[in-house]
Design a protein around this motif. Sequence first.
Motif, PDB file in Angstrom:
ATOM      1  N   LYS A   1       0.842  -1.191   0.000  1.00  0.00           N
ATOM      2  CA  LYS A   1       0.000   0.000   0.000  1.00  0.00           C
ATOM      3  C   LYS A   1       0.881   1.245   0.000  1.00  0.00           C
ATOM      4  O   LYS A   1       1.854   1.309   0.756  1.00  0.00           O
ATOM      5  CB  LYS A   1      -0.839  -0.015   1.276  1.00  0.00           C
ATOM      6  CG  LYS A   1      -2.218   0.483   1.076  1.00  0.00           C
ATOM      7  CD  LYS A   1      -3.042   0.280   2.318  1.00  0.00           C
ATOM      8  CE  LYS A   1      -4.454   0.692   1.998  1.00  0.00           C
ATOM      9  NZ  LYS A   1      -5.411   0.137   2.893  1.00  0.00           N
ATOM     10  N   ILE A   2       0.543   2.212  -0.872  1.00  0.00           N
ATOM     11  CA  ILE A   2       1.336   3.455  -0.849  1.00  0.00           C
ATOM     12  C   ILE A   2       0.464   4.671  -0.584  1.00  0.00           C
ATOM     13  O   ILE A   2       0.901   5.804  -0.728  1.00  0.00           O
ATOM     14  CB  ILE A   2       2.118   3.651  -2.167  1.00  0.00           C
ATOM     15  CG1 ILE A   2       1.159   3.580  -3.376  1.00  0.00           C
ATOM     16  CG2 ILE A   2       3.235   2.644  -2.294  1.00  0.00           C
ATOM     17  CD1 ILE A   2       1.803   4.093  -4.648  1.00  0.00           C
ATOM     18  N   GLY A   3      -0.812   4.418  -0.237  1.00  0.00           N
ATOM     19  CA  GLY A   3      -1.694   5.548   0.087  1.00  0.00           C
ATOM     20  C   GLY A   3      -2.542   5.961  -1.103  1.00  0.00           C
ATOM     21  O   GLY A   3      -2.254   5.574  -2.246  1.00  0.00           O
ATOM     22  N   GLY A   4      -3.572   6.730  -0.810  1.00  0.00           N
ATOM     23  CA  GLY A   4      -4.480   7.196  -1.860  1.00  0.00           C
ATOM     24  C   GLY A   4      -5.189   6.041  -2.557  1.00  0.00           C
ATOM     25  O   GLY A   4      -5.531   6.147  -3.741  1.00  0.00           O
ATOM     26  N   GLY A   5      -5.364   4.935  -1.848  1.00  0.00           N
ATOM     27  CA  GLY A   5      -6.048   3.776  -2.444  1.00  0.00           C
ATOM     28  C   GLY A   5      -5.177   3.022  -3.442  1.00  0.00           C
ATOM     29  O   GLY A   5      -5.645   2.140  -4.151  1.00  0.00           O
ATOM     30  N   LEU A   6      -3.887   3.385  -3.488  1.00  0.00           N
ATOM     31  CA  LEU A   6      -3.004   2.752  -4.486  1.00  0.00           C
ATOM     32  C   LEU A   6      -2.038   1.764  -3.849  1.00  0.00           C
ATOM     33  O   LEU A   6      -1.664   1.899  -2.681  1.00  0.00           O
ATOM     34  CB  LEU A   6      -2.163   3.821  -5.193  1.00  0.00           C
ATOM     35  CG  LEU A   6      -2.889   4.720  -6.186  1.00  0.00           C
ATOM     36  CD1 LEU A   6      -1.914   5.722  -6.774  1.00  0.00           C
ATOM     37  CD2 LEU A   6      -3.522   3.886  -7.298  1.00  0.00           C
ATOM     38  N   TYR A   7      -1.629   0.780  -4.651  1.00  0.00           N
ATOM     39  CA  TYR A   7      -0.621  -0.198  -4.246  1.00  0.00           C
ATOM     40  C   TYR A   7       0.505  -0.154  -5.264  1.00  0.00           C
ATOM     41  O   TYR A   7       0.255   0.049  -6.460  1.00  0.00           O
ATOM     42  CB  TYR A   7      -1.214  -1.616  -4.226  1.00  0.00           C
ATOM     43  CG  TYR A   7      -2.217  -1.819  -3.134  1.00  0.00           C
ATOM     44  CD1 TYR A   7      -1.895  -2.547  -1.991  1.00  0.00           C
ATOM     45  CD2 TYR A   7      -3.498  -1.269  -3.229  1.00  0.00           C
ATOM     46  CE1 TYR A   7      -2.826  -2.721  -0.969  1.00  0.00           C
ATOM     47  CE2 TYR A   7      -4.431  -1.434  -2.215  1.00  0.00           C
ATOM     48  CZ  TYR A   7      -4.083  -2.162  -1.092  1.00  0.00           C
ATOM     49  OH  TYR A   7      -5.009  -2.325  -0.088  1.00  0.00           O
ATOM     50  N   LYS A   8       1.724  -0.345  -4.782  1.00  0.00           N
ATOM     51  CA  LYS A   8       2.857  -0.472  -5.703  1.00  0.00           C
ATOM     52  C   LYS A   8       3.110  -1.969  -5.837  1.00  0.00           C
ATOM     53  O   LYS A   8       3.217  -2.682  -4.835  1.00  0.00           O
ATOM     54  CB  LYS A   8       4.071   0.238  -5.100  1.00  0.00           C
ATOM     55  CG  LYS A   8       5.257   0.328  -5.999  1.00  0.00           C
ATOM     56  CD  LYS A   8       6.300   1.213  -5.314  1.00  0.00           C
ATOM     57  CE  LYS A   8       7.695   0.974  -5.808  1.00  0.00           C
ATOM     58  NZ  LYS A   8       8.145  -0.402  -5.858  1.00  0.00           N
ATOM     59  N   ILE A   9       3.169  -2.438  -7.068  1.00  0.00           N
ATOM     60  CA  ILE A   9       3.281  -3.889  -7.282  1.00  0.00           C
ATOM     61  C   ILE A   9       4.738  -4.329  -7.187  1.00  0.00           C
ATOM     62  O   ILE A   9       5.631  -3.703  -7.771  1.00  0.00           O
ATOM     63  CB  ILE A   9       2.706  -4.270  -8.666  1.00  0.00           C
ATOM     64  CG1 ILE A   9       1.216  -3.868  -8.742  1.00  0.00           C
ATOM     65  CG2 ILE A   9       2.868  -5.765  -8.949  1.00  0.00           C
ATOM     66  CD1 ILE A   9       0.576  -4.109 -10.083  1.00  0.00           C
ATOM     67  N   ASN A  10       4.981  -5.425  -6.449  1.00  0.00           N
ATOM     68  CA  ASN A  10       6.319  -6.034  -6.439  1.00  0.00           C
ATOM     69  C   ASN A  10       6.438  -7.066  -7.547  1.00  0.00           C
ATOM     70  O   ASN A  10       7.412  -7.104  -8.284  1.00  0.00           O
ATOM     71  CB  ASN A  10       6.596  -6.707  -5.090  1.00  0.00           C
ATOM     72  CG  ASN A  10       6.585  -5.703  -3.949  1.00  0.00           C
ATOM     73  OD1 ASN A  10       7.031  -4.562  -4.135  1.00  0.00           O
ATOM     74  ND2 ASN A  10       6.070  -6.091  -2.801  1.00  0.00           N
ATOM     75  N   SER A  11       5.427  -7.934  -7.623  1.00  0.00           N
ATOM     76  CA  SER A  11       5.429  -8.947  -8.682  1.00  0.00           C
ATOM     77  C   SER A  11       4.026  -9.512  -8.843  1.00  0.00           C
ATOM     78  O   SER A  11       3.141  -9.289  -8.001  1.00  0.00           O
ATOM     79  CB  SER A  11       6.405 -10.076  -8.342  1.00  0.00           C
ATOM     80  OG  SER A  11       5.919 -10.783  -7.223  1.00  0.00           O
ATOM     81  N   LEU A  12       3.838 -10.248  -9.925  1.00  0.00           N
ATOM     82  CA  LEU A  12       2.546 -10.881 -10.198  1.00  0.00           C
ATOM     83  C   LEU A  12       2.764 -12.379 -10.388  1.00  0.00           C
ATOM     84  O   LEU A  12       3.800 -12.794 -10.905  1.00  0.00           O
ATOM     85  CB  LEU A  12       1.945 -10.333 -11.500  1.00  0.00           C
ATOM     86  CG  LEU A  12       1.729  -8.824 -11.599  1.00  0.00           C
ATOM     87  CD1 LEU A  12       1.217  -8.467 -12.995  1.00  0.00           C
ATOM     88  CD2 LEU A  12       0.718  -8.364 -10.559  1.00  0.00           C
ATOM     89  N   ALA A  13       1.779 -13.170  -9.972  1.00  0.00           N
ATOM     90  CA  ALA A  13       1.854 -14.612 -10.203  1.00  0.00           C
ATOM     91  C   ALA A  13       0.599 -15.033 -10.951  1.00  0.00           C
ATOM     92  O   ALA A  13      -0.519 -14.648 -10.571  1.00  0.00           O
ATOM     93  CB  ALA A  13       1.947 -15.349  -8.871  1.00  0.00           C
TER      94      ALA A  13
END
Length: 286
Positions: free
Chosen positions: A174-186
């Motif tokens: 979570k980075i705030g403002g309802g946003l997430y920063k993605i690390n990776s996807l599976a």
Amino acid sequence: MKFKGVIPVAGFGTRFLPITKAQPKEMLPVIDKPVIQYVIEEFLGAGIDDILLITGREKRALEDHFDTSIGLEMLLKEKGKEKVLEEINQISNTRLFYVRQKERKGLGDAILHAENFVDNAPFIARVGDTILASQKNPLKELMKIYEKHKKPLILFERVRGKDVEKYGIIDGEKIGGGLYKINSLAEKPKPEEAKSNMAIIGVYLFDSRIFDCIRKTKAGVGGEIQITDAINLLLEDEDVYACEFAGKRYDIGDPYSWLTANIEFALKRDDLKEDVSRFLKGLDMN
Ligand code: UTP
């Protein structure tokens, strides 16, 4: 900022056979409108009118739906059915572009077919078989976030633990403002291996940086060029954000979801709600 729209509709629709044998699943109706029309209306509602459909074999009905039907229009005029004529004219006047994905090599490969069309503009790629019911137009919301942060974005929904193996799953913070920063996807992880229950729902805002990543992506799960793998490559050089979809999603390619969409939408229609709720109340549940 001008955005373009890309709708991949080349999939087979195996979950809905046999109706999808010679009929695109995107033409399945919810009440009296095919799902693709809900999707196009969502794009137009977000102010995106440059739209490309990535089609395939057995998908001609989609092009026909948005084409002029002179005979039908004349008939409706003669019969004085002005209201429905207006609606039909509006559908026929929708300007769409089409390109065929000749081999069904996956969603990533389908999106790569849009490269010339998007011509370096940011674009929303959105699958053509889901309806997103929400108060705010979700595509408009994505565009607003992109204009602020200039980062590619993915819409997600939280799913039940055991369902993670049906989706691409996000590992992010979570980075705030309802946003997430993605690390990776599976792609379709086993429940015990999934990093979260944040599932990708087939709505992405990309810029042209995604195309090189797709080109470098090798076939993955199911032997397909997966867009999730391409995004993992993009993540090596760029931040990609995710935001949660605030509303209800209907996956019309799934028979149960299609059925519930029809019932729920009927209960919202003045001309149907009384009869349908009487029918539902009278059902013998045993
Ligand atoms: P799905 O995973 O839903 O596959 O594709 P599908 O074939 O359409 O349906 P099922 O699972 O067999 O019932 C997700 C999206 O990606 C598109 C599909 O049209 C759908 O919108 N897609 C998938 C393509 O355009 N090309 C492909 O090669 C694969």
